[in-house]
Design an enzyme around this catalytic site. Sequence first.
Site, PDB file in Angstrom:
ATOM      1  N   TYR A 198       0.831  -1.212   0.000  1.00 38.94           N
ATOM      2  CA  TYR A 198       0.000   0.000   0.000  1.00 38.94           C
ATOM      3  C   TYR A 198       0.867   1.264   0.000  1.00 38.94           C
ATOM      4  O   TYR A 198       0.625   2.195  -0.768  1.00 38.94           O
ATOM      5  CB  TYR A 198      -0.914  -0.042   1.225  1.00 38.94           C
ATOM      6  CG  TYR A 198      -1.876   1.108   1.328  1.00 38.94           C
ATOM      7  CD1 TYR A 198      -3.028   1.140   0.549  1.00 38.94           C
ATOM      8  CD2 TYR A 198      -1.646   2.157   2.222  1.00 38.94           C
ATOM      9  CE1 TYR A 198      -3.930   2.185   0.656  1.00 38.94           C
ATOM     10  CE2 TYR A 198      -2.550   3.204   2.336  1.00 38.94           C
ATOM     11  CZ  TYR A 198      -3.688   3.217   1.553  1.00 38.94           C
ATOM     12  OH  TYR A 198      -4.572   4.257   1.662  1.00 38.94           O
ATOM     13  N   LYS A 202       0.986   4.360  -2.703  1.00 38.37           N
ATOM     14  CA  LYS A 202       0.616   5.730  -2.340  1.00 38.37           C
ATOM     15  C   LYS A 202       1.793   6.700  -2.495  1.00 38.37           C
ATOM     16  O   LYS A 202       1.597   7.881  -2.748  1.00 38.37           O
ATOM     17  CB  LYS A 202       0.031   5.760  -0.918  1.00 38.37           C
ATOM     18  CG  LYS A 202      -1.316   5.034  -0.816  1.00 38.37           C
ATOM     19  CD  LYS A 202      -2.382   5.708  -1.679  1.00 38.37           C
ATOM     20  CE  LYS A 202      -3.747   5.049  -1.589  1.00 38.37           C
ATOM     21  NZ  LYS A 202      -4.781   5.757  -2.351  1.00 38.37           N
TER      22      LYS A 202
HETATM   23  N1  LIG Z   1     -10.206   4.401   4.515  1.00 36.77           N
HETATM   24  C1  LIG Z   1      -9.030   4.826   4.904  1.00 36.77           C
HETATM   25  O1  LIG Z   1      -8.645   4.659   6.078  1.00 36.77           O
HETATM   26  C2  LIG Z   1      -8.138   5.557   3.967  1.00 36.77           C
HETATM   27  C3  LIG Z   1      -8.350   5.577   2.606  1.00 36.77           C
HETATM   28  N2  LIG Z   1      -7.494   6.252   1.777  1.00 36.77           N
HETATM   29  C4  LIG Z   1      -7.702   6.261   0.332  1.00 36.77           C
HETATM   30  O2  LIG Z   1      -8.917   6.917   0.030  1.00 36.77           O
HETATM   31  C5  LIG Z   1      -9.500   6.342  -1.117  1.00 36.77           C
HETATM   32  C6  LIG Z   1     -10.930   5.920  -0.805  1.00 36.77           C
HETATM   33  O3  LIG Z   1     -10.903   4.970   0.228  1.00 36.77           O
HETATM   34  P1  LIG Z   1     -12.232   4.375   0.880  1.00 36.77           P
HETATM   35  O4  LIG Z   1     -13.317   5.343   0.748  1.00 36.77           O
HETATM   36  O5  LIG Z   1     -11.827   3.848   2.196  1.00 36.77           O
HETATM   37  O6  LIG Z   1     -12.488   3.121  -0.100  1.00 36.77           O
HETATM   38  P2  LIG Z   1     -13.773   2.185  -0.291  1.00 36.77           P
HETATM   39  O7  LIG Z   1     -13.262   0.802  -0.514  1.00 36.77           O
HETATM   40  O8  LIG Z   1     -14.779   2.386   0.768  1.00 36.77           O
HETATM   41  O9  LIG Z   1     -14.359   2.713  -1.689  1.00 36.77           O
HETATM   42  C7  LIG Z   1     -13.614   2.523  -2.860  1.00 36.77           C
HETATM   43  C8  LIG Z   1     -14.382   3.005  -4.075  1.00 36.77           C
HETATM   44  O10 LIG Z   1     -13.628   2.686  -5.238  1.00 36.77           O
HETATM   45  C9  LIG Z   1     -14.357   1.790  -6.074  1.00 36.77           C
HETATM   46  N3  LIG Z   1     -13.446   0.823  -6.689  1.00 36.77           N
HETATM   47  C10 LIG Z   1     -12.705  -0.116  -6.077  1.00 36.77           C
HETATM   48  N4  LIG Z   1     -12.044  -0.853  -6.981  1.00 36.77           N
HETATM   49  C11 LIG Z   1     -12.369  -0.364  -8.201  1.00 36.77           C
HETATM   50  C12 LIG Z   1     -12.030  -0.717  -9.532  1.00 36.77           C
HETATM   51  N5  LIG Z   1     -11.206  -1.722  -9.809  1.00 36.77           N
HETATM   52  N6  LIG Z   1     -12.564   0.007 -10.541  1.00 36.77           N
HETATM   53  C13 LIG Z   1     -13.421   1.022 -10.286  1.00 36.77           C
HETATM   54  N7  LIG Z   1     -13.769   1.399  -9.065  1.00 36.77           N
HETATM   55  C14 LIG Z   1     -13.257   0.710  -8.021  1.00 36.77           C
HETATM   56  C15 LIG Z   1     -15.354   1.126  -5.134  1.00 36.77           C
HETATM   57  O11 LIG Z   1     -16.504   0.606  -5.790  1.00 36.77           O
HETATM   58  P3  LIG Z   1     -16.536  -0.926  -6.366  1.00 36.77           P
HETATM   59  O12 LIG Z   1     -15.964  -1.793  -5.313  1.00 36.77           O
HETATM   60  O13 LIG Z   1     -17.983  -1.198  -6.652  1.00 36.77           O
HETATM   61  O14 LIG Z   1     -15.724  -0.913  -7.604  1.00 36.77           O
HETATM   62  C16 LIG Z   1     -15.711   2.312  -4.248  1.00 36.77           C
HETATM   63  O15 LIG Z   1     -16.594   3.186  -4.911  1.00 36.77           O
HETATM   64  C17 LIG Z   1      -8.579   5.204  -1.526  1.00 36.77           C
HETATM   65  O16 LIG Z   1      -7.695   5.630  -2.520  1.00 36.77           O
HETATM   66  C18 LIG Z   1      -7.840   4.880  -0.250  1.00 36.77           C
HETATM   67  O17 LIG Z   1      -6.589   4.283  -0.487  1.00 36.77           O
HETATM   68  C19 LIG Z   1      -6.433   6.941   2.257  1.00 36.77           C
HETATM   69  C20 LIG Z   1      -6.190   6.979   3.597  1.00 36.77           C
HETATM   70  C21 LIG Z   1      -7.013   6.303   4.544  1.00 36.77           C
HETATM   71  C1  LIG Z   2       5.703  11.801  15.186  1.00 38.13           C
HETATM   72  C2  LIG Z   2       4.457  11.595  15.880  1.00 38.13           C
HETATM   73  C3  LIG Z   2       3.800  10.296  15.615  1.00 38.13           C
HETATM   74  C4  LIG Z   2       2.362  10.279  16.042  1.00 38.13           C
HETATM   75  C5  LIG Z   2       1.712   8.930  16.069  1.00 38.13           C
HETATM   76  C6  LIG Z   2       1.472   8.333  14.737  1.00 38.13           C
HETATM   77  C7  LIG Z   2       0.385   7.321  14.723  1.00 38.13           C
HETATM   78  C8  LIG Z   2       0.444   6.394  13.559  1.00 38.13           C
HETATM   79  C9  LIG Z   2      -0.510   6.726  12.533  1.00 38.13           C
HETATM   80  C10 LIG Z   2      -0.616   5.700  11.462  1.00 38.13           C
HETATM   81  C11 LIG Z   2      -1.810   6.004  10.667  1.00 38.13           C
HETATM   82  C12 LIG Z   2      -2.002   5.092   9.521  1.00 38.13           C
HETATM   83  C13 LIG Z   2      -3.219   5.507   8.779  1.00 38.13           C
HETATM   84  C14 LIG Z   2      -3.428   4.660   7.585  1.00 38.13           C
HETATM   85  C15 LIG Z   2      -4.465   5.217   6.684  1.00 38.13           C
HETATM   86  C16 LIG Z   2      -4.605   4.405   5.455  1.00 38.13           C
HETATM   87  O1  LIG Z   2      -4.203   4.824   4.414  1.00 38.13           O
HETATM   88  C17 LIG Z   2      -5.146   3.044   5.596  1.00 38.13           C
HETATM   89  N1  LIG Z   2      -6.283   2.995   6.459  1.00 38.13           N
HETATM   90  C18 LIG Z   2      -5.446   2.436   4.275  1.00 38.13           C
HETATM   91  O2  LIG Z   2      -6.739   2.693   3.816  1.00 38.13           O
END
Ligand SMILES: NC(=O)C1=CN([C@@H]2O[C@H](COP(=O)(O)OP(=O)(O)OC[C@H]3O[C@@H](n4cnc5c(N)ncnc54)[C@H](OP(=O)(O)O)[C@@H]3O)[C@@H](O)[C@H]2O)C=CC1
Ligand SMILES: CCCCCCCCCCCCCCCC(=O)[C@@H](N)CO
Length: 344
Positions: A198, A202
């Site tokens: 991942y 990213k």
């Molecule tokens: N949730 C988190 O903690 C975090 C998320 N992110 C990023 O934010 C973004 C959104 O995440 P999140 O809302 O959690 O994701 P979800 O899995 O909840 O939603 C993902 C969306 O993308 C679509 N999708 C997935 N695969 C495909 C594909 N092959 N083709 C077309 N569409 C697709 C899904 O629909 P369907 O499955 O029907 O295709 C859905 O609409 C991502 O890029 C994720 O990496 C970043 C940091 C933290």
């Molecule tokens: C210097 C100070 C440090 C403070 C503490 C740090 C705590 C750690 C945070 C880790 C967070 C990871 C989030 C992942 C989000 C994401 O992208 C996934 N959920 C994939 O969807």
Amino acid sequence: MTENWQVAIITVFTVLGGITIAAVVSEVYMWLTSSGFSVRDKHCYVAGGSQGLGKAIAQDLARRGAHVTIVARRESVLKEALEEIKACAQLPEEQKFYYVAADLTNYEEAVKAVSQAVEKQGQSIEILFSVAGMACPGLFVEQDVPTLTKIMNLNYFGTLHTVHEVTKRMVAENIKGARIVLVSSTLGFFGLIGYSGYCASKFAIRGLAEALRIELRMYSIGVHCYFPGTIFTPGYESENLTKPQITKDIEGADEGMTPEQCSKGMFKGLVRGEFAITTDPISMLFRCGTRGAIPNNNFVLDTIISGIAWIAFIPWRMFVDYTVTKHAATVSKSKNKMKNRKSE
Ligand SMILES: NC(=O)C1=CN([C@@H]2O[C@H](COP(=O)(O)OP(=O)(O)OC[C@H]3O[C@@H](n4cnc5c(N)ncnc54)[C@H](OP(=O)(O)O)[C@@H]3O)[C@@H](O)[C@H]2O)C=CC1
Ligand SMILES: CCCCCCCCCCCCCCCC(=O)[C@@H](N)CO
């Protein structure tokens, strides 16, 4: 005569005052150089807009008067989401809402989805939000290469397919006020155990966004990249099914946000004209501490925070390294126990 303590007080106030004035000047600079972020009457294309963060963004776009197209694979989910998005419309009579079902990891499908969206809306894409992504956490040696490839295929190549097609069209049609918004993660700033595939994907998005920000100035296309921390979404629930306990323990320090809070914060950053957008304190600390040559969101504050970050990274590193080492010892102890039990 001025006493020493008076000199000290005057110095402290002068320095603090200077910093405050400089921070305000940086803020004014941001304000003057930002062209805002108007989506009204514009065709906004949200890749991955049927749930989670993408759906929240699409709903905010509807509230701001945009014409919205959402793209994902599952048609039933798209249909339901579209109704929820429509319900947020600022001007329900005028705004247009469509969905396109496509697998964005497939280049041909991604290209076709773009042309279908343009056909349905009768309007070129002016703002692209590339949100589709997934995490499939696990320990590197326990995951197979096809799993790690799958993550890259969606997060990086899925993004690339749509961004490339949409950018080509924006350039060819000389679209005014065109914008591209990519979604990375706080893990696009730093690595973490359990997230090897991942993090790589990213970091790749960050690299693409940084290069495109510079290159697409040629055509006045604005590029932004959003780096969220934990978001409570369906995707987050499914990633938790494979997430190693040690990863859960470490990332537990991150409070997490709702998709609605994230979208709201992201739009704030877009309106301010930020390139790298963060909406939580941990991601902000890592953004400043790993900023390299990316544009500042406030030159003075970011510089001060980057100094704090470099100091805070020392105990952070000690904590994660210690936690992993301790975990390794526990794992090998329990393995030995199992072995002994078997040989008994
Ligand atoms: N949730 C988190 O903690 C975090 C998320 N992110 C990023 O934010 C973004 C959104 O995440 P999140 O809302 O959690 O994701 P979800 O899995 O909840 O939603 C993902 C969306 O993308 C679509 N999708 C997935 N695969 C495909 C594909 N092959 N083709 C077309 N569409 C697709 C899904 O629909 P369907 O499955 O029907 O295709 C859905 O609409 C991502 O890029 C994720 O990496 C970043 C940091 C933290
Ligand atoms: C210097 C100070 C440090 C403070 C503490 C740090 C705590 C750690 C945070 C880790 C967070 C990871 C989030 C992942 C989000 C994401 O992208 C996934 N959920 C994939 O969807």
